[in-house]
Design a protein around this motif. Structure first.
Motif, PDB file in Angstrom:
ATOM      1  N   TYR A 173     -21.944  31.887 -14.976  1.00 34.60           N
ATOM      2  CA  TYR A 173     -23.357  32.202 -15.184  1.00 34.60           C
ATOM      3  C   TYR A 173     -24.205  31.771 -13.990  1.00 34.60           C
ATOM      4  N   LYS A 174     -25.150  32.644 -13.630  1.00 30.27           N
ATOM      5  CA  LYS A 174     -26.134  32.346 -12.585  1.00 30.27           C
ATOM      6  C   LYS A 174     -27.484  32.911 -13.017  1.00 30.27           C
ATOM      7  N   PHE A 175     -28.540  32.456 -12.375  1.00 35.64           N
ATOM      8  CA  PHE A 175     -29.800  33.171 -12.513  1.00 35.64           C
ATOM      9  C   PHE A 175     -29.669  34.465 -11.717  1.00 35.64           C
ATOM     10  N   ARG A 176     -30.160  35.556 -12.270  1.00 37.71           N
ATOM     11  CA  ARG A 176     -30.053  36.843 -11.578  1.00 37.71           C
ATOM     12  C   ARG A 176     -30.903  36.822 -10.306  1.00 37.71           C
ATOM     13  N   THR A 177     -30.276  37.180  -9.202  1.00 44.83           N
ATOM     14  CA  THR A 177     -30.978  37.199  -7.910  1.00 44.83           C
ATOM     15  C   THR A 177     -30.985  38.589  -7.286  1.00 44.83           C
ATOM     16  N   MET A 178     -30.355  39.552  -7.954  1.00 44.15           N
ATOM     17  CA  MET A 178     -30.262  40.904  -7.409  1.00 44.15           C
ATOM     18  C   MET A 178     -30.853  41.935  -8.357  1.00 44.15           C
ATOM     19  N   VAL A 179     -31.042  43.137  -7.827  1.00 47.55           N
ATOM     20  CA  VAL A 179     -31.497  44.260  -8.653  1.00 47.55           C
ATOM     21  C   VAL A 179     -30.402  44.596  -9.661  1.00 47.55           C
ATOM     22  N   ILE A 180     -30.764  45.247 -10.749  1.00 48.71           N
ATOM     23  CA  ILE A 180     -29.821  45.449 -11.859  1.00 48.71           C
ATOM     24  C   ILE A 180     -28.673  46.406 -11.505  1.00 48.71           C
ATOM     25  N   ASN A 181     -28.839  47.252 -10.495  1.00 47.19           N
ATOM     26  CA  ASN A 181     -27.760  48.183 -10.108  1.00 47.19           C
ATOM     27  C   ASN A 181     -27.041  47.693  -8.846  1.00 47.19           C
ATOM     28  N   ALA A 182     -26.944  46.377  -8.703  1.00 49.05           N
ATOM     29  CA  ALA A 182     -26.381  45.779  -7.488  1.00 49.05           C
ATOM     30  C   ALA A 182     -24.946  46.219  -7.217  1.00 49.05           C
ATOM     31  N   GLU A 184     -23.452  49.012  -8.013  1.00 47.24           N
ATOM     32  CA  GLU A 184     -23.406  50.396  -7.546  1.00 47.24           C
ATOM     33  C   GLU A 184     -23.792  50.479  -6.076  1.00 47.24           C
ATOM     34  N   VAL A 185     -24.820  49.725  -5.678  1.00 44.65           N
ATOM     35  CA  VAL A 185     -25.289  49.718  -4.288  1.00 44.65           C
ATOM     36  C   VAL A 185     -24.240  49.101  -3.367  1.00 44.65           C
ATOM     37  N   LEU A 186     -23.443  48.162  -3.903  1.00 40.79           N
ATOM     38  CA  LEU A 186     -22.435  47.468  -3.105  1.00 40.79           C
ATOM     39  C   LEU A 186     -21.484  48.436  -2.412  1.00 40.79           C
ATOM     40  N   GLU A 187     -21.095  49.495  -3.098  1.00 39.94           N
ATOM     41  CA  GLU A 187     -20.158  50.465  -2.530  1.00 39.94           C
ATOM     42  C   GLU A 187     -20.688  51.068  -1.234  1.00 39.94           C
ATOM     43  N   LYS A 188     -22.012  51.220  -1.139  1.00 34.41           N
ATOM     44  CA  LYS A 188     -22.625  51.809   0.061  1.00 34.41           C
ATOM     45  C   LYS A 188     -22.782  50.788   1.193  1.00 34.41           C
ATOM     46  N   LEU A 189     -22.635  49.487   0.842  1.00 33.76           N
ATOM     47  CA  LEU A 189     -22.867  48.436   1.830  1.00 33.76           C
ATOM     48  C   LEU A 189     -21.596  47.803   2.375  1.00 33.76           C
ATOM     49  N   LYS A 190     -20.437  48.161   1.823  1.00 36.07           N
ATOM     50  CA  LYS A 190     -19.187  47.480   2.171  1.00 36.07           C
ATOM     51  C   LYS A 190     -18.888  47.503   3.661  1.00 36.07           C
ATOM     52  N   GLU A 191     -19.255  48.583   4.343  1.00 35.79           N
ATOM     53  CA  GLU A 191     -18.966  48.685   5.776  1.00 35.79           C
ATOM     54  C   GLU A 191     -19.814  47.716   6.614  1.00 35.79           C
ATOM     55  N   LYS A 192     -20.849  47.140   6.004  1.00 36.65           N
ATOM     56  CA  LYS A 192     -21.713  46.191   6.705  1.00 36.65           C
ATOM     57  C   LYS A 192     -21.316  44.734   6.454  1.00 36.65           C
ATOM     58  N   ASN A 193     -20.213  44.524   5.761  1.00 32.29           N
ATOM     59  CA  ASN A 193     -19.758  43.176   5.423  1.00 32.29           C
ATOM     60  C   ASN A 193     -19.617  42.307   6.682  1.00 32.29           C
ATOM     61  N   GLU A 194     -20.211  41.105   6.636  1.00 32.37           N
ATOM     62  CA  GLU A 194     -20.179  40.200   7.787  1.00 32.37           C
ATOM     63  C   GLU A 194     -19.122  39.117   7.638  1.00 32.37           C
ATOM     64  N   MET A 195     -18.403  39.108   6.508  1.00 35.52           N
ATOM     65  CA  MET A 195     -17.343  38.127   6.275  1.00 35.52           C
ATOM     66  C   MET A 195     -15.990  38.804   6.436  1.00 35.52           C
ATOM     67  N   ASP A 196     -15.021  38.051   6.976  1.00 31.51           N
ATOM     68  CA  ASP A 196     -13.671  38.577   7.007  1.00 31.51           C
ATOM     69  C   ASP A 196     -12.979  38.237   5.688  1.00 31.51           C
ATOM     70  N   GLY A 197     -11.780  38.762   5.495  1.00 28.46           N
ATOM     71  CA  GLY A 197     -11.088  38.478   4.243  1.00 28.46           C
ATOM     72  C   GLY A 197     -11.674  39.284   3.093  1.00 28.46           C
ATOM     73  N   ASP A 205     -29.186  41.096   2.628  1.00 28.67           N
ATOM     74  CA  ASP A 205     -28.683  41.967   1.562  1.00 28.67           C
ATOM     75  C   ASP A 205     -29.862  42.622   0.835  1.00 28.67           C
ATOM     76  N   PRO A 206     -29.999  43.957   0.917  1.00 24.71           N
ATOM     77  CA  PRO A 206     -31.151  44.639   0.300  1.00 24.71           C
ATOM     78  C   PRO A 206     -31.154  44.578  -1.227  1.00 24.71           C
ATOM     79  N   ARG A 207     -30.056  44.150  -1.803  1.00 21.91           N
ATOM     80  CA  ARG A 207     -29.978  44.077  -3.266  1.00 21.91           C
ATOM     81  C   ARG A 207     -30.688  42.840  -3.826  1.00 21.91           C
ATOM     82  N   ILE A 208     -30.961  41.871  -2.963  1.00 20.23           N
ATOM     83  CA  ILE A 208     -31.556  40.608  -3.414  1.00 20.23           C
ATOM     84  C   ILE A 208     -33.066  40.766  -3.595  1.00 20.23           C
ATOM     85  N   THR A 209     -33.571  40.294  -4.724  1.00 19.72           N
ATOM     86  CA  THR A 209     -35.003  40.366  -5.017  1.00 19.72           C
ATOM     87  C   THR A 209     -35.762  39.273  -4.271  1.00 19.72           C
TER      88      THR A 209
END
Length: 315
Positions: A173-182, A184-197, A205-209
């Motif tokens: 459990y966390k406090f919600r920090t992203m938009v509710i369709n986070a 779905e949006v993730l699939e469009k952002l995967k190529e911008k990933n800054e972490m390896d692994g 991250d544009p999904r963060i409120t």
């Protein structure tokens, strides 16, 4: 079969038999209706890696040193406890482990001093601290809930299935920090990933409120995990719990980070600019914590986490 019966009868030992590997028809006929029985030729490595297994107990009258060495290696790699049970090694005292002597790996049978008191103190501290903090921080929870609802539509809390101790699944459990369709949006952002692994992170991250950005920077979004600690699924201090899809991409040596309860904070969580640390070094930090664990180290990490909370140096 007598040993298996005793494991089932002695409830205070805390054992639940998940699988039996044997070629004995007697054992198969006697226990097969209640416990899955596999032949000795079954791939033990696959069982250890895919099922929730805390311990492997070797119980044979005719012990084979090469067989013991192979099984011990499989267990040690991922942090599963290996016990040797025979007339020569009582279950309650002896453990096998691999040790490097003069740069040569050798099989060592040793009676190690128990740290059960420290482990018990850690458990009690987790339980009571999380309980009292959940009560004490209720006004803070309420205030955060209000500003989340004002800032963006959606639930106050975000829950996600994570992997805990030796593969156990639980809802984090966390406090919600992203938009509710986070997701779905993730699939469009995967190529911008800054972490390896297998981990996904990007700086802006544009999904963060707006409120979510503040909660993440301050670490307040993690507070609901005190409930996970109270339930016994997590600890205050320990490696961060991964997603199942991340665990599936782990190298085998990285699975050993699941040999302890996951935590709200650990070494990686408090280092400056933690997101710049590559994935492999992150895993090594977690294993270093496990290998050198002590109650005093947990206390130091706890206070360093509080310092990081005020300075926000971990982001």
């Amino acid at each position: 079969d007598v040993f298996i019966e005793r494991l089932q009868a002695e409830k205070e030992w805390g054992f639940k038999i998940e699988k039996i590997l044997t070629n004995s028809k007697l054992i198969s006929n006697k226990f097969g209706d209640n416990i899955p029985v596999h032949r000795l030729q079954t791939d033990l490595r696959e069982i250890i890696d895919t099922a929730v297994i805390d311990e492997v107990i070797y119980s044979k009258g005719n012990m084979k040193s090469e067989e013991i060495k192979e099984i011990t290696n499989l267990c040690n790699e991922v942090g599963v406890i290996f016990r040797l049970q025979s007339q020569l090694s009582p279950l309650r005292t002896l453990k096998l482990q691999m040790e490097a002597l003069n740069d040569v790996n050798q099989l060592s049978l040793a009676d190690h001093p128990s740290n059960s008191i420290s482990q018990f103190l850690k458990y009690v501290s987790d339980l009571y601290f999380s309980f009292f903090m959940l009560i004490l921080l209720f006004p803070v929870f309420l205030f955060i809930a209000i500003i989340i609802k004002i800032d963006s539509p959606g639930p106050v809390f975000f829950k996600q299935e994570r992997i805990g101790l030796r593969g156990r699944k639980f809802w984090l459990y966390k406090f919600r920090t992203m938009v509710i369709n986070a997701e779905e949006v993730l699939e469009k952002l995967k190529e911008k990933n800054e972490m390896d692994g297998p981990v996904f992170k990007i700086k802006d991250d544009p999904r963060i409120t707006k409120v979510g950005r503040f909660l993440r920077k301050s670490g307040l979004d993690e507070l609901p995990q005190l409930y996970n600690v109270f339930k016994g699924e997590m600890s205050l201090i320990g490696p961060r719990p991964p997603l199942e899809k991340e665990v599936k991409q782990y190298k085998r040596w990285q699975l050993r980070r699941l040999s302890v309860k996951p935590g709200i904070t650990c070494t990686w969580q408090i280092i400056p600019n933690r997101n710049s640390v590559n994935f492999e070094n992150w895993m090594k930090l977690d294993l270093q914590y496990i290998d050198n664990w002590s109650l005093s180290k947990d206390i130091r990490l706890f206070f360093r986490t509080i310092a990081t909370f005020f300075t926000a140096t971990g982001h």
